[in-house]
Design a protein around this motif. Structure first.
Motif, PDB file in Angstrom:
ATOM      1  N   TRP A   1       0.846  -1.186   0.000  1.00 13.44           N
ATOM      2  CA  TRP A   1       0.000   0.000   0.000  1.00 13.44           C
ATOM      3  C   TRP A   1       0.887   1.244   0.000  1.00 13.44           C
ATOM      4  N   GLU A   2       0.531   2.226  -0.788  1.00  9.42           N
ATOM      5  CA  GLU A   2       1.337   3.435  -0.952  1.00  9.42           C
ATOM      6  C   GLU A   2       0.698   4.607  -0.194  1.00  9.42           C
TER       7      GLU A   2
ATOM      8  N   TYR B   1      -4.135   5.737   1.834  1.00 13.22           N
ATOM      9  CA  TYR B   1      -3.271   4.834   1.072  1.00 13.22           C
ATOM     10  C   TYR B   1      -3.895   4.495  -0.269  1.00 13.22           C
ATOM     11  N   ARG B   2      -3.012   4.293  -1.264  1.00 18.01           N
ATOM     12  CA  ARG B   2      -3.461   3.832  -2.576  1.00 18.01           C
ATOM     13  C   ARG B   2      -3.200   2.338  -2.694  1.00 18.01           C
TER      14      ARG B   2
ATOM     15  N   THR C   1      -3.089  -0.434  -5.475  1.00 16.49           N
ATOM     16  CA  THR C   1      -3.041  -0.649  -6.922  1.00 16.49           C
ATOM     17  C   THR C   1      -3.370  -2.094  -7.238  1.00 16.49           C
TER      18      THR C   1
END
Length: 316
Positions: free
Chosen positions: A294-295, A306-307, A309
């Protein structure tokens, strides 16, 4: 077995009883739909251990066993006694009930020149020779693989046991055109199963890149839920400052409308995704966030945005 364009490396099993085992096979070479695998010596050793465990648990009269006899290229000839369970058919006048057994004589020094081991009845003479056997020499390791069908051996069949000779690649064809081998499978975190040699799931995840944390698995599940409505979804923003929730969904760089009355998602779909995240958060530790890929996204209103993908799905 000569390698062709049809030959693949995969894994096989039998009804969850034997395997899964690494092998090489030609998918088109089938017996009543079943596969004919060729195994490395290490895989044959593992198969041997599995069959012997089954025989001890279920009885030798209903289980084939595989045996791997180890030796040296410069060893003297040896005799090996391979013993199974109690004999069902025996002389009632004899008050001793012998176990089923065969004797395997191995000419270690001649194996490299095309000689093969031989199988014979377990006579008293063979039993005596087996007790005296001693693997000598310091030459290259050698192995002899034996397949025994105990139920037929007990019926007097002279083909119930055989030496499994390696193919041109040094692989051992065990159970081909005889056993019900099928492809082993693996399960993706998205819930899809695939045969072993198909290393990428239709959802985009590969077999070797499966998530190893609850949050990683939750990210895959959220992607599956959202893509069921909007297949072009590639990522989502989730806020975990309070109750975890999906707050935005993207297709590439374009944000997808998540409003219940104007966008493709309804309240139930987004609520289901939120519930998956919240259940995963209950079992997660802080380190899981980084391990899950998670980014962190800088945001003025949230310190924990968080992103996630999603993996690129395979084309239809």
């Amino acid at each position: 077995m000569k390698h062709t364009r049809q030959t693949i490396a995969t894994r096989v099993s039998i009804d969850g009883i034997l395997g899964p085992l690494d092998c090489t096979l030609d998918p088109s070479n089938r017996w009543n739909g079943w596969l004919s695998p060729h195994f490395t010596l290490d895989a044959a050793r593992e198969l041997s251990a599995q069959t012997l465990r089954l025989a001890e648990e279920d009885g030798y009269d209903c289980v084939d066993t595989i045996h791997v006899i180890e030796g040296r290229a410069d060893s003297q000839d040896t005799v090996h006694l391979l013993e199974g369970g109690p004999r069902r058919h025996y002389d009632e006048e004899d008050d001793t009930e012998e176990n089923l057994a065969i004797a395997v004589r191995i000419p270690w020094r001649s194996l490299s020149r095309g000689a093969t081991a031989t199988i014979a009845p377990a006579t008293q003479q063979a039993r005596k020779a087996a007790r005296k056997r001693k693997i000598t020499g310091r030459g290259a390791p050698r192995a002899v693989v034996v397949h025994i069908r105990w139920q037929y051996l007990d019926e007097g069949s002279d083909t119930a046991a055989n030496i499994v000779r390696p193919d041109d690649e040094g692989l051992y064809p065990i159970g081909g055109w005889e056993w019900t081998w099928s492809f082993a499978s693996w399960w993706c975190a998205c819930g899809q199963d695939s045969v072993w040699h198909e290393t990428q799931c239709p959802c985009g995840l590969t077999r070797d890149a499966q998530p190893k944390t609850p949050l990683g698995t939750a990210g895959v599940e959220v992607g599956k839920i959202l893509r069921a409505v909007t297949p072009q979804a590639t990522s989502a923003l989730v806020d975990i400052t309070g109750l975890a929730r999906v707050c935005a969904v993207f297709a590439g760089d374009s944000e997808i409308d998540t409003a219940d009355d104007t966008g493709p998602f309804d309240t139930e779909t987004l609520g289901w995704a939120d519930e998956v995240l919240r259940m995963a958060m209950d079992n997660a530790v802080p380190e899981d966030i980084v391990a899950s890929g998670w980014e962190l996204v800088p945001d003025e209103r949230s310190a924990a945005l968080y992103r996630i993908t999603f993996p690129a799905a395979l084309a239809d």
